[in-house]
Scaffold this active site. Structure first.
Site, PDB file in Angstrom:
ATOM      1  N   THR A   1     132.767 108.697  87.298  1.00 34.34           N
ATOM      2  CA  THR A   1     132.745 109.479  86.070  1.00 34.34           C
ATOM      3  C   THR A   1     132.041 110.789  86.395  1.00 34.34           C
ATOM      4  O   THR A   1     131.581 110.981  87.518  1.00 34.34           O
ATOM      5  CB  THR A   1     132.050 108.700  84.935  1.00 34.34           C
ATOM      6  OG1 THR A   1     132.050 109.492  83.751  1.00 34.34           O
ATOM      7  CG2 THR A   1     130.612 108.356  85.296  1.00 34.34           C
ATOM      8  N   THR A   2     131.958 111.696  85.409  1.00 32.82           N
ATOM      9  CA  THR A   2     131.355 112.996  85.676  1.00 32.82           C
ATOM     10  C   THR A   2     129.858 112.801  85.913  1.00 32.82           C
ATOM     11  O   THR A   2     129.111 112.501  84.994  1.00 32.82           O
ATOM     12  CB  THR A   2     131.601 113.943  84.490  1.00 32.82           C
ATOM     13  OG1 THR A   2     132.979 113.863  84.140  1.00 32.82           O
ATOM     14  CG2 THR A   2     131.260 115.369  84.850  1.00 32.82           C
TER      15      THR A   2
ATOM     16  N   ASN B   1     135.848 110.508  72.603  1.00 34.87           N
ATOM     17  CA  ASN B   1     136.560 110.642  73.868  1.00 34.87           C
ATOM     18  C   ASN B   1     137.435 109.395  74.065  1.00 34.87           C
ATOM     19  O   ASN B   1     136.920 108.276  74.139  1.00 34.87           O
ATOM     20  CB  ASN B   1     135.531 110.797  74.997  1.00 34.87           C
ATOM     21  CG  ASN B   1     136.188 110.971  76.342  1.00 34.87           C
ATOM     22  OD1 ASN B   1     137.171 110.311  76.650  1.00 34.87           O
ATOM     23  ND2 ASN B   1     135.640 111.855  77.165  1.00 34.87           N
TER      24      ASN B   1
ATOM     25  N   ARG C   1     143.714 109.824  86.342  1.00 36.07           N
ATOM     26  CA  ARG C   1     143.413 108.388  86.319  1.00 36.07           C
ATOM     27  C   ARG C   1     143.400 107.824  84.899  1.00 36.07           C
ATOM     28  O   ARG C   1     143.512 106.638  84.705  1.00 36.07           O
ATOM     29  CB  ARG C   1     142.086 108.098  87.018  1.00 36.07           C
ATOM     30  CG  ARG C   1     140.884 108.580  86.259  1.00 36.07           C
ATOM     31  CD  ARG C   1     139.608 108.182  86.940  1.00 36.07           C
ATOM     32  NE  ARG C   1     139.382 108.927  88.165  1.00 36.07           N
ATOM     33  CZ  ARG C   1     138.171 109.113  88.686  1.00 36.07           C
ATOM     34  NH1 ARG C   1     137.115 108.573  88.129  1.00 36.07           N
ATOM     35  NH2 ARG C   1     138.014 109.830  89.770  1.00 36.07           N
TER      36      ARG C   1
ATOM     37  N   GLU D   1     138.531 118.420  78.164  1.00 35.33           N
ATOM     38  CA  GLU D   1     137.586 118.529  79.283  1.00 35.33           C
ATOM     39  C   GLU D   1     138.391 118.812  80.537  1.00 35.33           C
ATOM     40  O   GLU D   1     139.394 118.135  80.807  1.00 35.33           O
ATOM     41  CB  GLU D   1     136.821 117.222  79.454  1.00 35.33           C
ATOM     42  CG  GLU D   1     135.913 116.924  78.283  1.00 35.33           C
ATOM     43  CD  GLU D   1     135.190 115.610  78.432  1.00 35.33           C
ATOM     44  OE1 GLU D   1     134.377 115.293  77.556  1.00 35.33           O
ATOM     45  OE2 GLU D   1     135.452 114.879  79.407  1.00 35.33           O
TER      46      GLU D   1
ATOM     47  N   ARG E   1     141.953 114.598  84.226  1.00 37.03           N
ATOM     48  CA  ARG E   1     141.382 114.708  85.578  1.00 37.03           C
ATOM     49  C   ARG E   1     142.461 115.079  86.573  1.00 37.03           C
ATOM     50  O   ARG E   1     143.649 114.809  86.358  1.00 37.03           O
ATOM     51  CB  ARG E   1     140.731 113.376  85.995  1.00 37.03           C
ATOM     52  CG  ARG E   1     139.469 113.040  85.226  1.00 37.03           C
ATOM     53  CD  ARG E   1     138.798 111.811  85.818  1.00 37.03           C
ATOM     54  NE  ARG E   1     138.058 112.142  87.013  1.00 37.03           N
ATOM     55  CZ  ARG E   1     136.736 112.309  87.073  1.00 37.03           C
ATOM     56  NH1 ARG E   1     135.995 112.143  85.989  1.00 37.03           N
ATOM     57  NH2 ARG E   1     136.151 112.621  88.198  1.00 37.03           N
TER      58      ARG E   1
ATOM     59  N   HIS F   1     139.781 114.109  78.778  1.00 37.23           N
ATOM     60  CA  HIS F   1     139.563 114.723  80.093  1.00 37.23           C
ATOM     61  C   HIS F   1     140.810 114.505  80.950  1.00 37.23           C
ATOM     62  O   HIS F   1     141.110 113.373  81.321  1.00 37.23           O
ATOM     63  CB  HIS F   1     138.326 114.062  80.732  1.00 37.23           C
ATOM     64  CG  HIS F   1     137.903 114.672  82.025  1.00 37.23           C
ATOM     65  ND1 HIS F   1     136.790 114.242  82.716  1.00 37.23           N
ATOM     66  CD2 HIS F   1     138.422 115.684  82.765  1.00 37.23           C
ATOM     67  CE1 HIS F   1     136.652 114.962  83.826  1.00 37.23           C
ATOM     68  NE2 HIS F   1     137.635 115.833  83.875  1.00 37.23           N
TER      69      HIS F   1
ATOM     70  N   ASP G   1     139.586 108.784  76.565  1.00 41.28           N
ATOM     71  CA  ASP G   1     140.054 108.611  77.950  1.00 41.28           C
ATOM     72  C   ASP G   1     140.275 107.148  78.324  1.00 41.28           C
ATOM     73  O   ASP G   1     141.240 106.799  78.991  1.00 41.28           O
ATOM     74  CB  ASP G   1     139.009 109.152  78.943  1.00 41.28           C
ATOM     75  CG  ASP G   1     138.912 110.660  78.922  1.00 41.28           C
ATOM     76  OD1 ASP G   1     139.776 111.320  78.326  1.00 41.28           O
ATOM     77  OD2 ASP G   1     137.938 111.175  79.517  1.00 41.28           O
ATOM     78  N   HIS G   2     139.314 106.307  77.911  1.00 45.16           N
ATOM     79  CA  HIS G   2     139.354 104.946  78.458  1.00 45.16           C
ATOM     80  C   HIS G   2     140.336 104.025  77.749  1.00 45.16           C
ATOM     81  O   HIS G   2     140.607 102.927  78.231  1.00 45.16           O
ATOM     82  CB  HIS G   2     137.940 104.379  78.562  1.00 45.16           C
ATOM     83  CG  HIS G   2     137.145 105.189  79.549  1.00 45.16           C
ATOM     84  ND1 HIS G   2     137.527 105.307  80.869  1.00 45.16           N
ATOM     85  CD2 HIS G   2     136.070 105.995  79.399  1.00 45.16           C
ATOM     86  CE1 HIS G   2     136.696 106.134  81.493  1.00 45.16           C
ATOM     87  NE2 HIS G   2     135.804 106.565  80.622  1.00 45.16           N
TER      88      HIS G   2
ATOM     89  N   HIS H   1     133.103 106.135  76.460  1.00 48.42           N
ATOM     90  CA  HIS H   1     133.163 104.836  77.124  1.00 48.42           C
ATOM     91  C   HIS H   1     132.585 103.715  76.268  1.00 48.42           C
ATOM     92  O   HIS H   1     133.187 102.648  76.116  1.00 48.42           O
ATOM     93  CB  HIS H   1     132.434 104.924  78.475  1.00 48.42           C
ATOM     94  CG  HIS H   1     132.512 103.670  79.272  1.00 48.42           C
ATOM     95  ND1 HIS H   1     131.549 102.688  79.203  1.00 48.42           N
ATOM     96  CD2 HIS H   1     133.463 103.212  80.131  1.00 48.42           C
ATOM     97  CE1 HIS H   1     131.895 101.691  79.998  1.00 48.42           C
ATOM     98  NE2 HIS H   1     133.051 101.980  80.571  1.00 48.42           N
TER      99      HIS H   1
ATOM    100  N   HIS I   1     127.534 111.901  77.168  1.00 47.93           N
ATOM    101  CA  HIS I   1     127.620 111.074  78.374  1.00 47.93           C
ATOM    102  C   HIS I   1     126.638 109.902  78.284  1.00 47.93           C
ATOM    103  O   HIS I   1     125.438 110.102  78.177  1.00 47.93           O
ATOM    104  CB  HIS I   1     127.351 111.845  79.668  1.00 47.93           C
ATOM    105  CG  HIS I   1     127.991 111.169  80.842  1.00 47.93           C
ATOM    106  ND1 HIS I   1     129.250 111.466  81.288  1.00 47.93           N
ATOM    107  CD2 HIS I   1     127.568 110.142  81.609  1.00 47.93           C
ATOM    108  CE1 HIS I   1     129.566 110.687  82.298  1.00 47.93           C
ATOM    109  NE2 HIS I   1     128.559 109.862  82.502  1.00 47.93           N
TER     110      HIS I   1
ATOM    111  N   GLU J   1     127.423 122.014  76.540  1.00 47.64           N
ATOM    112  CA  GLU J   1     127.257 120.585  76.256  1.00 47.64           C
ATOM    113  C   GLU J   1     126.258 120.039  77.263  1.00 47.64           C
ATOM    114  O   GLU J   1     126.452 120.188  78.475  1.00 47.64           O
ATOM    115  CB  GLU J   1     128.598 119.845  76.365  1.00 47.64           C
ATOM    116  CG  GLU J   1     128.423 118.341  76.105  1.00 47.64           C
ATOM    117  CD  GLU J   1     129.721 117.600  75.855  1.00 47.64           C
ATOM    118  OE1 GLU J   1     130.678 118.216  75.336  1.00 47.64           O
ATOM    119  OE2 GLU J   1     129.770 116.408  76.172  1.00 47.64           O
TER     120      GLU J   1
END
Ligand code: PXP
Length: 254
Positions: free
Chosen positions: A111-112, A18, A60, A81, A56, A54, A20-21, A228, A205, A162
């Protein structure tokens, strides 16, 4: 595992990274560095099995334009996602990613925070799952490891679930060994139940070098999605080093 693979065949555990970050850090300065596309290219070069991103509602981290660029830059499957909204459905149908993982999304959360209530939201989710499936997108539901949520996934016709490992990860971090073992058993039982019903299990996660192995050892789990921690660890040992070490830890227990 493909849809037509035998249910109990030994499987390689896939690693979806992932990214995202990487975008979170980019967005902190408003420019275009670091570019999540470059991260996707590294994931591909180092043998990652997929890219997870993801989009969002508040954009973000990943932005609309990133999706197109990620898909163009690598041949790896993209796992998008997404919240179960009309806007996200339309974006998914336009980009046609390999997979779409439906996640719950609250604007104010960092976060989720929990799994999707697939059981409580059947009527809202059913047309979204159907439209994604009709477009050939592999649908996954991000749920808590609970039988009623798996039963809901069966009713919805989702080929993949998941399991949210956030609670497991928190308990591990807090040294709550007994509760953590109980959560691990719940995840393992949930994966067995999903497999018995022909549903592929993924998990993710809060997974780290320290807590990944008991999850990776669950034989029915086919894919882990990790973000993350890998991006954080990349600051110290590089993204390539972080992914390689995670991959080695996963392989050790399979
Ligand atoms: N899987 C899903 C469905 C997620 O929503 C997330 C977080 O965006 C992850 C996996 C990855 O979690 P983490 O960033 O904590 O590794």
């Amino acid at each position: 595992m493909r849809d037509n693979a035998p249910q109990n065949a030994p499987q390689k555990l896939r690693l979806g990274v992932n990214i995202d970050h990487v975008a979170t850090i980019r967005n902190a300065r408003g420019g275009d560095h670091p570019d999540p596309v470059r991260a996707a290219e590294i994931v591909s070069a180092v043998g990652g099995d997929g890219i997870t991103a993801h989009l969002r509602e508040d954009r973000r981290h990943i932005r609309d334009g990133d999706l197109e660029r990620i898909m163009q830059a690598t041949a790896l499957p993209l796992n998008l996602e997404m919240a179960a909204t009309e806007e996200m459905l339309e974006i998914a149908l336009r980009h046609n990613p390999h997979a779409a993982c439906i996640v719950p999304e609250k604007r104010e959360e960092r976060t989720t925070e929990g799994g999707l209530d697939a059981a409580g939201q059947h009527n809202h989710l059913a047309p979204i799952v159907t439209r994604l499936r009709d477009a050939g997108i592999r649908v996954s539901l991000f749920i808590e490891p609970e039988p009623r949520q798996i039963e809901a996934a069966i009713r919805l016709g989702a080929p993949v679930v998941e399991f949210h490992t956030g609670r497991y990860a928190h308990l591990a971090l807090d040294g709550e060994t007994q509760a953590m073992q109980a959560e691990l058993r719940k995840i393992s039982d949930a994966a067995a139940l999903a497999s018995k019903n022909g549903i592929e299990s993924h998990a993710g996660h809060g997974l780290t070098f320290e807590n990944v192995q008991p999850i990776a050892a669950i034989p029915q789990i086919a894919e882990l999605n990790i973000g993350h921690y890998l991006v954080g660890e990349a600051i110290f040992i590089g993204l390539e080093g972080a992914i390689t070490k995670m991959r080695d830890l996963m392989d050790e227990v399979r």
